[in-house]
Design a protein around this motif. Structure first.
Motif, PDB file in Angstrom:
ATOM      1  N   PRO A 183       1.905   6.363   5.080  1.00 46.04           N
ATOM      2  CA  PRO A 183       0.582   5.806   5.908  1.00 46.04           C
ATOM      3  C   PRO A 183      -0.565   6.229   4.921  1.00 46.04           C
ATOM      4  O   PRO A 183      -0.572   7.459   4.436  1.00 46.04           O
ATOM      5  CB  PRO A 183       0.733   6.473   7.321  1.00 46.04           C
ATOM      6  CG  PRO A 183       2.014   7.085   7.402  1.00 46.04           C
ATOM      7  CD  PRO A 183       2.807   7.356   6.246  1.00 46.04           C
ATOM      8  N   ARG A 184      -1.484   5.377   4.840  1.00 44.04           N
ATOM      9  CA  ARG A 184      -2.625   5.846   4.101  1.00 44.04           C
ATOM     10  C   ARG A 184      -4.086   5.275   4.950  1.00 44.04           C
ATOM     11  O   ARG A 184      -3.815   4.141   5.633  1.00 44.04           O
ATOM     12  CB  ARG A 184      -2.660   4.732   2.702  1.00 44.04           C
ATOM     13  CG  ARG A 184      -1.641   5.481   1.960  1.00 44.04           C
ATOM     14  CD  ARG A 184      -1.816   4.273   0.468  1.00 44.04           C
ATOM     15  NE  ARG A 184      -0.823   4.922  -0.317  1.00 44.04           N
ATOM     16  CZ  ARG A 184      -0.990   5.836  -1.532  1.00 44.04           C
ATOM     17  NH1 ARG A 184      -1.992   6.401  -1.309  1.00 44.04           N
ATOM     18  NH2 ARG A 184       0.007   5.955  -2.262  1.00 44.04           N
ATOM     19  N   ARG A 185      -4.874   6.117   4.673  1.00 44.19           N
ATOM     20  CA  ARG A 185      -6.067   5.742   5.413  1.00 44.19           C
ATOM     21  C   ARG A 185      -6.956   4.676   4.455  1.00 44.19           C
ATOM     22  O   ARG A 185      -7.697   3.699   5.315  1.00 44.19           O
ATOM     23  CB  ARG A 185      -7.165   6.896   5.527  1.00 44.19           C
ATOM     24  CG  ARG A 185      -6.648   7.833   6.733  1.00 44.19           C
ATOM     25  CD  ARG A 185      -7.528   8.903   7.027  1.00 44.19           C
ATOM     26  NE  ARG A 185      -6.860   9.903   8.187  1.00 44.19           N
ATOM     27  CZ  ARG A 185      -7.790  10.982   8.621  1.00 44.19           C
ATOM     28  NH1 ARG A 185      -8.830  11.370   7.997  1.00 44.19           N
ATOM     29  NH2 ARG A 185      -7.128  11.825   9.395  1.00 44.19           N
TER      30      ARG A 185
ATOM     31  N   PRO B 113      -7.086   2.088   0.951  1.00 46.16           N
ATOM     32  CA  PRO B 113      -6.288   1.607   0.012  1.00 46.16           C
ATOM     33  C   PRO B 113      -5.818   2.413  -1.316  1.00 46.16           C
ATOM     34  O   PRO B 113      -6.735   3.043  -1.555  1.00 46.16           O
ATOM     35  CB  PRO B 113      -6.967   0.206  -0.736  1.00 46.16           C
ATOM     36  CG  PRO B 113      -7.953   0.010   0.490  1.00 46.16           C
ATOM     37  CD  PRO B 113      -8.305   1.249   0.987  1.00 46.16           C
ATOM     38  N   SER B 114      -4.564   2.147  -1.813  1.00 45.72           N
ATOM     39  CA  SER B 114      -4.222   3.014  -2.910  1.00 45.72           C
ATOM     40  C   SER B 114      -5.068   2.485  -3.939  1.00 45.72           C
ATOM     41  O   SER B 114      -5.589   1.380  -4.265  1.00 45.72           O
ATOM     42  CB  SER B 114      -2.845   2.890  -3.271  1.00 45.72           C
ATOM     43  OG  SER B 114      -2.151   1.338  -3.613  1.00 45.72           O
TER      44      SER B 114
ATOM     45  N   SER C 135       0.845  -2.570   4.653  1.00 44.98           N
ATOM     46  CA  SER C 135       1.031  -0.963   4.755  1.00 44.98           C
ATOM     47  C   SER C 135       2.651  -0.749   5.123  1.00 44.98           C
ATOM     48  O   SER C 135       3.416  -1.567   5.307  1.00 44.98           O
ATOM     49  CB  SER C 135       0.364  -0.442   6.095  1.00 44.98           C
ATOM     50  OG  SER C 135       0.670  -1.065   7.163  1.00 44.98           O
ATOM     51  N   ARG C 136       2.966   0.694   4.826  1.00 39.39           N
ATOM     52  CA  ARG C 136       4.301   0.989   4.687  1.00 39.39           C
ATOM     53  C   ARG C 136       5.317   0.287   4.324  1.00 39.39           C
ATOM     54  O   ARG C 136       6.329  -0.217   4.764  1.00 39.39           O
ATOM     55  CB  ARG C 136       4.770   1.100   6.456  1.00 39.39           C
ATOM     56  CG  ARG C 136       3.814   1.862   7.401  1.00 39.39           C
ATOM     57  CD  ARG C 136       3.523   3.469   6.799  1.00 39.39           C
ATOM     58  NE  ARG C 136       5.008   4.131   7.294  1.00 39.39           N
ATOM     59  CZ  ARG C 136       5.287   4.515   8.265  1.00 39.39           C
ATOM     60  NH1 ARG C 136       4.241   4.688   9.139  1.00 39.39           N
ATOM     61  NH2 ARG C 136       6.445   5.459   8.242  1.00 39.39           N
TER      62      ARG C 136
ATOM     63  N   ASN D 162       0.875  -1.159   0.030  1.00 35.97           N
ATOM     64  CA  ASN D 162       0.218   0.184  -0.064  1.00 35.97           C
ATOM     65  C   ASN D 162       0.920   1.273  -0.014  1.00 35.97           C
ATOM     66  O   ASN D 162       0.434   2.518   0.283  1.00 35.97           O
ATOM     67  CB  ASN D 162      -0.993  -0.019   1.295  1.00 35.97           C
ATOM     68  CG  ASN D 162      -2.157   0.745   1.224  1.00 35.97           C
ATOM     69  OD1 ASN D 162      -2.744   1.113  -0.155  1.00 35.97           O
ATOM     70  ND2 ASN D 162      -2.657   1.468   2.146  1.00 35.97           N
TER      71      ASN D 162
END
Length: 302
Positions: A248-250, A252-253, A278-279, A244
């Motif tokens: 950090p993402r809230r 999914p890309s 993630s990360r 992803n």
């Protein structure tokens, strides 16, 4: 990476002749076999952190792509999924591995191990697709002329790539490109020293990467054809891992959504599990080796 483990792992690297071609292989550990296939512009050393984590409970076999090892000739033939799958099976035969294996593929290598499971179903007991290629997202050209692309590569791209001026330029820029494109490689380079960086500066590695890029769309088109005509073994366990991104993402890309959509399609013929890491950049086995090892262990039940 633990520096003390690196020399021992290097002792498990050999280069036997497989199907008439010198093939660099890392073969370490004991237990159920994990057969690992790299993607475009990825070398055997990219798997070292993961191999170190898994070798106590698995036999980890990593197959280098043709032409990526120092001194390997770069042939003008573009990759095909049939030949790539046959090469993995030939590696198993060369190593005397007769039992079905869990095949782990990263990026383009995910397409290769999937093709292997479809074309040689008796040799594969499970698949792990690490941020694997997605034909619909990355572009397939149904009108691609593989023979014409091969001629252009043989007559123009390859001679330029192997020319002296390009070689001098790549020796200067190659190590920076190698570690700059995948920052986590710096840890591997630090543990292996100049060996990794000298390989990054190798003209053959650069030329082989260009060869794989030229043949990539044709292979993606063929993967789509295989999915339509050659089913996976019924209920084959498949772990699909999507990265992803390093930040950090809230949510999914867009890339993760493509990977998960492909996984849902595969679930119609296999037993698919999905995980989002993630990360992590595209090279999950380098960015998040501990998490990747946990997921593989969970998927194989060992």
């Amino acid at each position: 990476m633990n520096r003390d483990a690196t020399p021992e792992l290097r002792e498990h690297v050999s280069a036997p002749v497989v199907a008439g071609r010198r093939t660099r292989i890392l073969d370490t550990g004991s237990g159920p076999v994990l057969l690992c296939s790299s993607g475009v512009a990825s070398v055997l050393w990219d798997w070292l952190p993961l191999a170190r984590l898994l070798r106590d409970r698995y036999r980890v076999v990593v197959v280098d792509r043709p032409g990526y090892a120092p001194g390997d000739p770069v042939t003008p033939e573009l990759p095909t999924l049939e030949e790539e799958a046959a090469r993995l099976v030939a590696v198993l035969d060369t190593l005397g591995i007769t039992e079905p294996v869990t095949a782990v593929g990263h990026s383009f290598g995910a397409a290769v191990v999937e093709a292997t499971a479809r074309l040689h179903p008796g040799r594969v007991s499970g698949l792990v697709l690490l941020d694997g290629s997605v034909p619909e997202a990355e572009g397939t050209d149904h009108g691609v002329d593989a023979a014409r692309a091969a001629r252009r590569f043989r007559r123009a791209t390859l001679p330029v790539a192997l020319s002296r001026p390009v070689g001098l330029l790549w020796r200067a820029l190659g190590p920076a490109v190698f570690t700059g494109s995948v920052p986590a490689r710096r840890r591997v380079a630090a543990s292996l020293g100049c060996r990794v960086l000298s390989e990054a500066a190798s003209q053959s590695t650069m030329a082989a990467s260009l060869r794989d890029l030229v043949g990539y769309r044709s292979c993606m088109h063929h993967l789509e054809e295989l999915r339509a005509t050659t089913p996976l073994p019924p209920r084959l366990p498949v772990l699909v891992v999507a990265a992803n991104g390093r930040l950090p993402r809230r949510r999914p890309s867009a890339w993760v959504r493509h990977v998960l959509r492909q996984a849902r399609a595969l679930d119609r013929e296999a037993r698919v599990t999905t995980r989002v890491v993630s990360r992590s950049g595209h090279f999950v086995m380098l960015d998040r080796p501990v998490r990747t090892a946990e997921l593989i262990t969970e998927a194989t039940g060992h």
